[in-house]
Write a protein that holds these residues in place. Structure first.
Motif, short mmCIF file in Angstrom:
data_model
loop_
_atom_site.label_atom_id
_atom_site.label_comp_id
_atom_site.label_asym_id
_atom_site.label_seq_id
_atom_site.Cartn_x
_atom_site.Cartn_y
_atom_site.Cartn_z
N VAL A 51 0.77 -1.19 0.09
CA VAL A 51 0.04 -0.17 0.22
C VAL A 51 0.84 1.05 -0.04
CG1 VAL A 51 -1.62 1.54 1.51
CG2 VAL A 51 -1.98 -0.93 0.87
N GLN A 52 1.73 1.28 1.05
CA GLN A 52 2.72 2.40 1.10
C GLN A 52 3.58 2.57 -0.36
OE1 GLN A 52 4.07 3.43 4.95
NE2 GLN A 52 6.07 4.22 4.08
N ALA A 53 4.47 1.49 -0.48
CA ALA A 53 5.28 1.61 -1.83
C ALA A 53 4.49 2.11 -2.91
CB ALA A 53 5.84 0.07 -2.10
N PHE A 54 3.46 1.43 -3.28
CA PHE A 54 2.45 1.59 -4.60
C PHE A 54 2.14 3.07 -4.42
CE2 PHE A 54 0.75 -3.04 -5.09
CZ PHE A 54 2.17 -3.29 -5.32
N TRP A 71 2.20 8.65 -6.44
CA TRP A 71 2.37 10.07 -6.18
C TRP A 71 3.36 10.68 -7.05
CZ3 TRP A 71 -1.27 12.28 -3.10
CH2 TRP A 71 -0.94 13.89 -2.82
N GLN A 72 4.46 9.81 -7.18
CA GLN A 72 5.69 10.50 -7.84
C GLN A 72 5.21 10.50 -9.22
OE1 GLN A 72 8.74 7.51 -7.10
NE2 GLN A 72 8.98 8.26 -4.87
N MET A 73 4.42 9.68 -9.64
CA MET A 73 3.96 9.95 -11.29
C MET A 73 3.07 10.96 -11.49
SD MET A 73 3.67 5.65 -11.98
CE MET A 73 3.28 5.94 -13.76
N GLY A 74 2.67 11.49 -10.18
CA GLY A 74 1.98 12.96 -10.48
C GLY A 74 0.48 12.67 -10.42
#
Length: 420
Positions: A157-160, A165-168
């Motif tokens: 959950v946290q990693a995905f 988020w990094q993908m915008g």
């Protein structure tokens, strides 16, 4: 003369038996039990788990089996179908323990793991419960004779979410499988995503085990204009969801719950065509693991079982190696408490022995990195491994040294699973 002849035959048989024993012949089989879904909707998932056990047993036997106190033992996997029925699972486990002498039993579904953890510590019929489920609820059940095999899904959950988020992406919708596992996933995702500042625009669960037409749920969630969809259950129906979403004109991204495997979807559902899987986040494909033995294992597994290799197969394969190393260390094949106590002393595993090496334990949990992948622009673009149990940077650096090189390793401490 007859007495002499009988004596000679008896002496000959005795010498033959002694010769067999001295030559390293096997004393008896060590039975490892499995109860899980081998028919019905969950049969493919159950078979993936069982195949990992069977392959490990074959490899251990080919290498000479177990040697304990000078005696050699062969490994035998005995399996029963429980169709994810708790009563059937309990009956299967009692049969495996009482009739077959299994002191270690594997099961891959929390709905059946939970009732098994209510009986496996009963005096006189104890067995070590090897639980393949990513739900954190396993660790909430007090049990000194249980080990949990995969990473907790909260790590995914946290990693995905961090990757999304990094993908915008900021606005998402959820269409995850029905049932306790799906409910936990949706709740955890919504909580974590909104804490980051993101929005969940719609939540429309679907039955991935019985449905093949997901157009009603997809139309409802797509009407909210999400940037990504959180989807998933078994891999094949997850592929249908992706295909139907694209056919409805959705051009955003997908986050797959850890039960669904992106490479299985790509290879089995889309026959290797990644054109509909642009901007997908999930558990990485098996061939992206930084393992010196992964290609060999993958080829041998798919040749032997004629199915796609999965993390279920590989993690169970590694877990069986842990069990038998612990048996040899403890000097016993029939004391589950001694076997469980010996597990920490046989870790970390060698990366040259298994494709998914475990590096330690934390209470009931076996520690193995969570590995995340991204498909982008028609290719497998990124893969990361996450150490989720390290309490601080010093513990992270220590754990990092136990993992294979060749992949970016990230620190992601997960509440409830922190180790010094």
């Amino acid at each position: 003369m007859k007495k002499m002849r009988k004596f000679s035959v008896g002496l000959g048989l005795g010498i033959l038996a002694l010769a067999i024993l001295c030559s390293g012949a096997y004393a008896k089989d060590v039975v490892i039990g499995f109860t899980g879904p081998l028919s019905g909707p969950g049969a493919g998932y159950g078979r993936d788990n069982l195949n990992g056990l069977l392959m490990a047993a074959d490899d251990i036997n080919k290498a000479g089996g177990l040697t304990i106190k000078g005696k050699k033992y062969k490994v035998k996997i005995e399996s029963y179908d429980d169709m994810i029925d708790p009563t059937a699972a309990v009956n299967n486990a009692r049969r495996l323990a009482a009739r077959s002498g299994a002191v270690v039993i594997f099961n891959p579904v929390f709905n059946t793991i939970a009732p098994l953890m209510q009986i496996n510590e009963q005096p006189g019929s104890e067995f070590l419960m090897m639980a393949y489920s990513s739900t954190p609820k396993i660790e909430e059940i007090p049990n000194k004779l249980a080990s949990s095999i995969p990473p907790p899904f909260t790590a995914y959950v946290q990693a995905f979410a961090d990757t999304a988020w990094q993908m915008g992406w900021r606005k998402g919708a959820m269409m995850v499988t029905l049932g306790a596992y799906g409910d936990e996933w949706r709740e955890a995702w919504k909580h974590h995503w909104t804490e980051k500042g993101g929005e969940i625009l719609a939540d429309k669960p679907a039955n991935y085990y019985t449905e093949t037409d997901f157009s009603a749920q997809l139309s409802a969630v797509l009407a909210t204009n999400p940037e990504y969809l959180l989807i998933g259950g078994p891999s094949e129906p997850t592929g249908l969801v992706i295909e139907q979403a694209r056919n409805l004109g959705f051009k955003g991204g997908f986050v797959l719950v850890d039960q669904a495997k992106m490479d299985y979807v790509a290879d089995v559902v889309f026959k290797g065509d990644l054109s509909k899987m642009d901007s997908v986040i999930g558990v990485c494909r098996v061939l992206d693991l930084p393992s010196p033995v992964i290609k060999k294992f993958n080829t041998e597994y798919e040749t032997k079982y004629k199915v796609h290799n999965t993390f279920e197969a590989m993690l169970n394969y590694s877990a069986v190696h842990i069990i038998f190393a612990a048996m040899e260390k403890a000097g016993t094949i029939d004391d589950p408490r001694a076997i469980k106590a010996a597990i920490p002393s046989v870790l970390p595993q060698s990366e040259s022995q298994v494709p998914t090496p475990y590096v330690g334990t934390l209470n009931q949990k076996l520690l193995v990195a969570a590995t995340v992948g991204v498909i982008q622009d028609g290719a497998y673009k990124h893969a990361y491994q996450y150490i989720w149990w390290a309490k601080d940077e010093a513990a992270f650096e220590k754990a990092k040294k136990m993992l294979a090189e060749g992949i970016e390793i990230r620190w992601m401490p997960i509440k409830g699973y922190l180790q010094e």
